[in-house]
Scaffold this motif. Structure first.
Motif, PDB file in Angstrom:
ATOM      1  N   VAL A   1      -4.978   1.497   5.165  1.00  0.00           N
ATOM      2  CA  VAL A   1      -6.127   1.344   6.050  1.00  0.00           C
ATOM      3  C   VAL A   1      -6.462  -0.149   6.117  1.00  0.00           C
ATOM      4  O   VAL A   1      -6.663  -0.771   5.073  1.00  0.00           O
ATOM      5  CB  VAL A   1      -7.343   2.154   5.540  1.00  0.00           C
ATOM      6  N   PRO A   2      -6.515  -0.725   7.321  1.00  0.00           N
ATOM      7  CA  PRO A   2      -6.839  -2.152   7.426  1.00  0.00           C
ATOM      8  C   PRO A   2      -8.175  -2.478   6.749  1.00  0.00           C
ATOM      9  O   PRO A   2      -9.176  -1.784   6.955  1.00  0.00           O
ATOM     10  CB  PRO A   2      -6.928  -2.399   8.938  1.00  0.00           C
ATOM     11  N   GLY A   3      -8.168  -3.488   5.924  1.00  0.00           N
ATOM     12  CA  GLY A   3      -9.383  -3.902   5.231  1.00  0.00           C
ATOM     13  C   GLY A   3      -9.728  -3.057   4.022  1.00  0.00           C
ATOM     14  O   GLY A   3     -10.722  -3.304   3.356  1.00  0.00           O
ATOM     15  N   TYR A   4      -8.914  -2.066   3.727  1.00  0.00           N
ATOM     16  CA  TYR A   4      -9.166  -1.170   2.585  1.00  0.00           C
ATOM     17  C   TYR A   4      -7.810  -0.808   1.987  1.00  0.00           C
ATOM     18  O   TYR A   4      -7.301   0.287   2.197  1.00  0.00           O
ATOM     19  CB  TYR A   4      -9.925   0.067   3.057  1.00  0.00           C
ATOM     20  N   PRO A   5      -7.180  -1.738   1.256  1.00  0.00           N
ATOM     21  CA  PRO A   5      -5.787  -1.568   0.830  1.00  0.00           C
ATOM     22  C   PRO A   5      -5.511  -0.370  -0.074  1.00  0.00           C
ATOM     23  O   PRO A   5      -4.391   0.106  -0.113  1.00  0.00           O
ATOM     24  CB  PRO A   5      -5.472  -2.878   0.110  1.00  0.00           C
ATOM     25  N   SER A   6      -6.515   0.158  -0.761  1.00  0.00           N
ATOM     26  CA  SER A   6      -6.249   1.329  -1.597  1.00  0.00           C
ATOM     27  C   SER A   6      -6.319   2.627  -0.796  1.00  0.00           C
ATOM     28  O   SER A   6      -5.895   3.674  -1.264  1.00  0.00           O
ATOM     29  CB  SER A   6      -7.217   1.387  -2.781  1.00  0.00           C
ATOM     30  N   GLY A   7      -6.847   2.566   0.424  1.00  0.00           N
ATOM     31  CA  GLY A   7      -6.921   3.739   1.288  1.00  0.00           C
ATOM     32  C   GLY A   7      -5.680   3.848   2.156  1.00  0.00           C
ATOM     33  O   GLY A   7      -5.058   2.856   2.521  1.00  0.00           O
ATOM     34  N   ARG A   8      -5.313   5.080   2.508  1.00  0.00           N
ATOM     35  CA  ARG A   8      -4.134   5.326   3.343  1.00  0.00           C
ATOM     36  C   ARG A   8      -4.556   6.080   4.604  1.00  0.00           C
ATOM     37  O   ARG A   8      -5.582   6.739   4.634  1.00  0.00           O
ATOM     38  CB  ARG A   8      -3.090   6.146   2.577  1.00  0.00           C
ATOM     39  N   GLN A   9      -3.720   5.984   5.622  1.00  0.00           N
ATOM     40  CA  GLN A   9      -3.957   6.695   6.873  1.00  0.00           C
ATOM     41  C   GLN A   9      -2.626   7.194   7.418  1.00  0.00           C
ATOM     42  O   GLN A   9      -1.595   6.573   7.233  1.00  0.00           O
ATOM     43  CB  GLN A   9      -4.642   5.786   7.902  1.00  0.00           C
ATOM     44  N   TRP A  10      -2.685   8.339   8.085  1.00  0.00           N
ATOM     45  CA  TRP A  10      -1.503   8.863   8.758  1.00  0.00           C
ATOM     46  C   TRP A  10      -1.247   8.066  10.028  1.00  0.00           C
ATOM     47  O   TRP A  10      -0.115   7.881  10.447  1.00  0.00           O
ATOM     48  CB  TRP A  10      -1.662  10.355   9.042  1.00  0.00           C
ATOM     49  N   PHE A  11      -2.335   7.577  10.624  1.00  0.00           N
ATOM     50  CA  PHE A  11      -2.266   6.719  11.802  1.00  0.00           C
ATOM     51  C   PHE A  11      -3.619   6.042  11.950  1.00  0.00           C
ATOM     52  O   PHE A  11      -4.629   6.509  11.431  1.00  0.00           O
ATOM     53  CB  PHE A  11      -1.903   7.509  13.075  1.00  0.00           C
TER      54      PHE A  11
END
Length: 144
Positions: A56-66
């Motif tokens: 996730v941009p600006g949140y490197p520990s978070g992930r996103q499918w898109f």
């Protein structure tokens, strides 16, 4: 290839595969504990919760499918279309690892993970089931 935490079947040999798909900003660790709760009811199930492919941009520990900006009505459609081959490759590898057919696979999604579970699962043959919590079936913006 994406990867994430796993829980082996309580019985020792997998007869089912349950894949948890997390929501925007989380990662696979967010949902894998459900597998520990469900093991008593599904002792022959292997559980896996992959981390989505993008940070996730600006949140490197978070992930996103898109990515999500909510500025473009087609961004979710393009997102699920882009992420589906990555998820399909993972699902095929996990099924092969356990020597299971598609009818042994259940997808469980939360939020953005529900979008991926529905989009991907409805396009796979002989799926055991799809459970979605707090998500939508994504369609192109020009469809009802």
């Amino acid at each position: 290839m994406i990867d994430g935490p796993r829980i082996a079947p309580r019985s020792g040999t997998a007869k089912q595969l349950v894949v948890f798909l997390h929501g925007y900003g989380a990662d696979g660790n967010d949902l894998i504990s459900l597998g520990r709760e469900w093991q008593a009811l599904l002792p022959d199930a292997a559980f896996v919760s992959p981390h989505a492919p993008e940070p996730v941009p600006g949140y490197p520990s978070g992930r996103q499918w898109f990515g999500l900006t909510f500025r473009d009505p087609d961004e979710r459609w393009r997102g699920v279309m882009k992420a589906r081959p990555i998820l399909d490759e993972f699902l095929d590898a996990e099924l092969a690892k356990h020597n299971l057919g598609g009818s042994a696979l259940a997808l469980v999604g939360f939020s953005q993970g529900t979008m991926m579970a529905l989009h991907t699962g409805l396009r796979r043959p002989a799926l055991a089931g799809i459970v979605g919590y707090s998500g939508v079936l994504v369609t192109p913006s020009n469809e009802a």
